[in-house]
Design a protein around this motif. Structure first.
Motif, PDB file in Angstrom:
ATOM      1  N   GLU A  74      -7.376  11.798   0.611  1.00  0.00           N
ATOM      2  CA  GLU A  74      -6.377  10.910   0.010  1.00  0.00           C
ATOM      3  C   GLU A  74      -7.022  10.083  -1.113  1.00  0.00           C
ATOM      4  OE1 GLU A  74      -4.086   8.501   2.748  1.00  0.00           O
ATOM      5  OE2 GLU A  74      -2.457   8.331   1.286  1.00  0.00           O
ATOM      6  N   HIS A 118     -11.686   1.063   5.028  1.00  0.00           N
ATOM      7  CA  HIS A 118     -10.850  -0.118   4.747  1.00  0.00           C
ATOM      8  C   HIS A 118     -11.306  -1.201   5.729  1.00  0.00           C
ATOM      9  CE1 HIS A 118      -7.955   2.138   2.315  1.00  0.00           C
ATOM     10  NE2 HIS A 118      -7.801   2.997   3.302  1.00  0.00           N
ATOM     11  N   HIS A 129      -5.607  10.306   9.304  1.00  0.00           N
ATOM     12  CA  HIS A 129      -4.239  10.664   9.580  1.00  0.00           C
ATOM     13  C   HIS A 129      -3.754  11.871   8.775  1.00  0.00           C
ATOM     14  CE1 HIS A 129      -2.757   8.630   5.734  1.00  0.00           C
ATOM     15  NE2 HIS A 129      -4.057   8.532   5.730  1.00  0.00           N
ATOM     16  N   HIS A 186     -12.225  12.303   3.470  1.00  0.00           N
ATOM     17  CA  HIS A 186     -10.752  12.327   3.514  1.00  0.00           C
ATOM     18  C   HIS A 186     -10.264  12.464   2.074  1.00  0.00           C
ATOM     19  CE1 HIS A 186      -6.676  11.199   4.198  1.00  0.00           C
ATOM     20  NE2 HIS A 186      -6.806   9.888   4.167  1.00  0.00           N
ATOM     21  N   ASP A 221      -7.049   7.134  -2.316  1.00  0.00           N
ATOM     22  CA  ASP A 221      -7.696   5.812  -2.254  1.00  0.00           C
ATOM     23  C   ASP A 221      -9.192   5.944  -1.953  1.00  0.00           C
ATOM     24  OD1 ASP A 221      -6.632   6.695   0.217  1.00  0.00           O
ATOM     25  OD2 ASP A 221      -6.776   4.700   1.093  1.00  0.00           O
ATOM     26  N   HIS A 222      -9.613   7.110  -1.469  1.00  0.00           N
ATOM     27  CA  HIS A 222     -11.041   7.355  -1.211  1.00  0.00           C
ATOM     28  C   HIS A 222     -11.625   8.444  -2.107  1.00  0.00           C
ATOM     29  CE1 HIS A 222     -10.171   4.822   2.146  1.00  0.00           C
ATOM     30  NE2 HIS A 222      -9.264   5.673   2.568  1.00  0.00           N
ATOM     31  N   TYR A 262      -2.599  -1.587  10.975  1.00  0.00           N
ATOM     32  CA  TYR A 262      -3.021  -0.360  10.290  1.00  0.00           C
ATOM     33  C   TYR A 262      -2.744   0.863  11.166  1.00  0.00           C
ATOM     34  CZ  TYR A 262      -5.981   2.781   7.593  1.00  0.00           C
ATOM     35  OH  TYR A 262      -6.437   3.826   6.836  1.00  0.00           O
ATOM     36  N   PHE A 306       0.864  -1.191   0.000  1.00  0.00           N
ATOM     37  CA  PHE A 306       0.000   0.000   0.000  1.00  0.00           C
ATOM     38  C   PHE A 306       0.892   1.229   0.000  1.00  0.00           C
ATOM     39  CE2 PHE A 306      -2.901   3.067   2.021  1.00  0.00           C
ATOM     40  CZ  PHE A 306      -4.066   2.817   1.315  1.00  0.00           C
ATOM     41  N   ASP A 344     -10.686   6.362   7.228  1.00  0.00           N
ATOM     42  CA  ASP A 344      -9.479   5.642   7.670  1.00  0.00           C
ATOM     43  C   ASP A 344      -9.503   5.305   9.168  1.00  0.00           C
ATOM     44  OD1 ASP A 344      -8.204   5.530   5.229  1.00  0.00           O
ATOM     45  OD2 ASP A 344      -6.849   7.197   5.616  1.00  0.00           O
TER      46      ASP A 344
HETATM   47 FE1  FEO Z   1      -5.568   7.996   4.140  1.00  0.00          FE
HETATM   48 FE2  FEO Z   1      -7.224   5.186   3.202  1.00  0.00          FE
HETATM   49  O1  FEO Z   1      -6.354   6.818   2.975  1.00  0.00           O
END
Ligand code: FEO
Length: 392
Positions: free
Chosen positions: A79, A220, A144, A77, A81-82, A189, A23, A163
């Motif tokens: 980032e 996740h 985060h 969020h 991935d979302h 995680y 990841f 997250d």
């Molecule tokens: Fe901070 Fe799942 O991205």
């Protein structure tokens, strides 16, 4: 996979990634992961909470085929991935608005081609009526990233946490059924992603404790039907409690450092101190991060390469410094051939660790009786320090 029903008019969408083993090009994923998106159909408005990486948009698109109208996309969020598929989702639903925080707005516009006109900003505690359902936005910074927030569905008592409380697991179980397995994945995680922010996470845990939560739905991993399980685990990880454990990451080239590592391990165990060894040439770096969550002491073992520590040890030290574990003591052991500055170099690499540095044991060549005596003294010091501070 088809959308899966969580409660009436609430569905889990997204992508289960069974294959990825890394990841962010950094974090090992032994169990794969998932990117969860949630659809809520209120009596008046329909919302999608978070999306998936843009490369997996086709999965989300297929799941949205029976959703004729989307009023809002919510980004908890920024980032990718979302957020990565937000532009494609907005293109599918041109009348939909993107709801996010002011801080996330800037980040999203930096990262993605999103027009300012499509964004509605919400503030901490603001609510959004979907008709018969109400979403409340709760800012939880630094879980985060600085803009992270969660959303609480008041009528169904579901916390959509993105997250926060996440775990990298690929599974078809929508809800957590095996808490022991999820505990490991969630701790990994937390260690890899959240640990540097544990003090503010503690405050965020306090903040959400004011809410009556039936389900936690992260972005996740699986949905938690017993939220106290994962909330209590996080409370433990962010607490100041430490274990009577030495984490010992090391590399050995010609076996001298390994002899020292083995002697110190044996001596510590005899004194009732647990040891977790990590050979940095083969270790899963996620396992090392997990061990750092609550270990009382780190001892770094390194041979000397070109007058400094082994490069894999440099990597491990850099990672430990970045993760900012709550460890209290640190020492360095190792061997050199003709000279070197391993201790000075490593000591300069860990400014974030608020540790007491215990006398290092750096020796020339193969350990002698005198060197083993120094290691015995180090073990004695560690055991005494752990006992004095009540590490369990
Ligand atoms: Fe901070 Fe799942 O991205």
């Amino acid at each position: 996979m088809e959308p899966r029903k969580i409660r009436d008019n609430i569905y889990s969408l997204g992508f289960i990634d069974w294959d990825s083993r890394l990841f962010d090009a950094l974090i090992p994923l032994p169990d794969g992961t998932s990117y969860n998106s949630y659809l809520i159909e209120g009596s008046e408005k329909t919302v999608l909470i978070d999306t998936v990486e843009s490369s997996h948009f086709h999965e989300l698109e297929a799941q949205l085929k029976n959703v004729p109208k989307l009023d809002y996309v919510i980004s908890l969020h920024a980032e990718q991935d979302h957020s990565g598929s937000i532009p494609q989702v907005l293109a599918l639903y041109p009348d939909a608005k993107l709801i996010t925080s002011a801080k996330a707005k800037g980040l999203l516009m930096d990262i993605l081609p999103i027009s300012e006109e499509s964004i509605i900003i919400v503030s901490d505690g603001e609510t959004l009526s979907l008709g018969d359902k109400t979403l409340e936005f709760i800012f939880t910074p630094w879980v985060h990233w600085p803009e992270t927030m969660v959303a609480y569905l008041q009528e169904d008592k579901i916390l959509f946490s993105c997250d926060f409380f996440g775990a990298h697991i690929a599974t078809t179980d929508l809800f957590v059924t095996d808490e022991a397995r999820v505990y490991e994945a969630a701790k990994r995680y937390y260690a890899e992603v959240m640990m540097p922010f544990r003090k503010i996470i503690d405050k965020n845990l306090d903040k959400i404790s004011a809410y009556d939560i039936d389900l936690i739905a992260p972005s996740h991993g699986q949905i938690y039907p017993r939220p106290s399980f994962i909330i209590d685990a996080h409370k433990e990880w962010v607490s100041s409690r430490l274990k009577n454990t030495v984490v010992l990451p090391y590399v050995s080239m010609h076996h001298s450092t390994k002899m020292m590592v083995d002697f110190l391990t044996s001596s510590l165990v005899k004194k009732g101190v647990n040891v977790e060894l990590f050979n940095l040439t083969v270790t899963d770096i996620g396992k090392l991060a997990m061990a750092l969550v609550d270990a009382g002491t780190i001892v770094i073992g390194t041979p000397t390469v070109l007058s400094g520590p082994h490069p894999n040890v440099v990597y491990g030290a850099y990672l430990a410094n970045a993760l900012r574990p709550k460890v209290k003591f640190l020492s360095i052991i190792g061997s050199y051939g003709w000279g070197g500055k391993s201790v000075e170099i490593l000591a300069g690499m860990i400014p974030n660790l608020k540790v007491e540095v215990l006398d290092p044991v750096l020796i020339k060549g193969v350990p002698t009786d005198l060197d083993f005596e120094a290691l015995e003294n180090l073990a004695q010091t560690i055991a005494a320090k752990h006992q004095e501070l009540g590490f369990e």
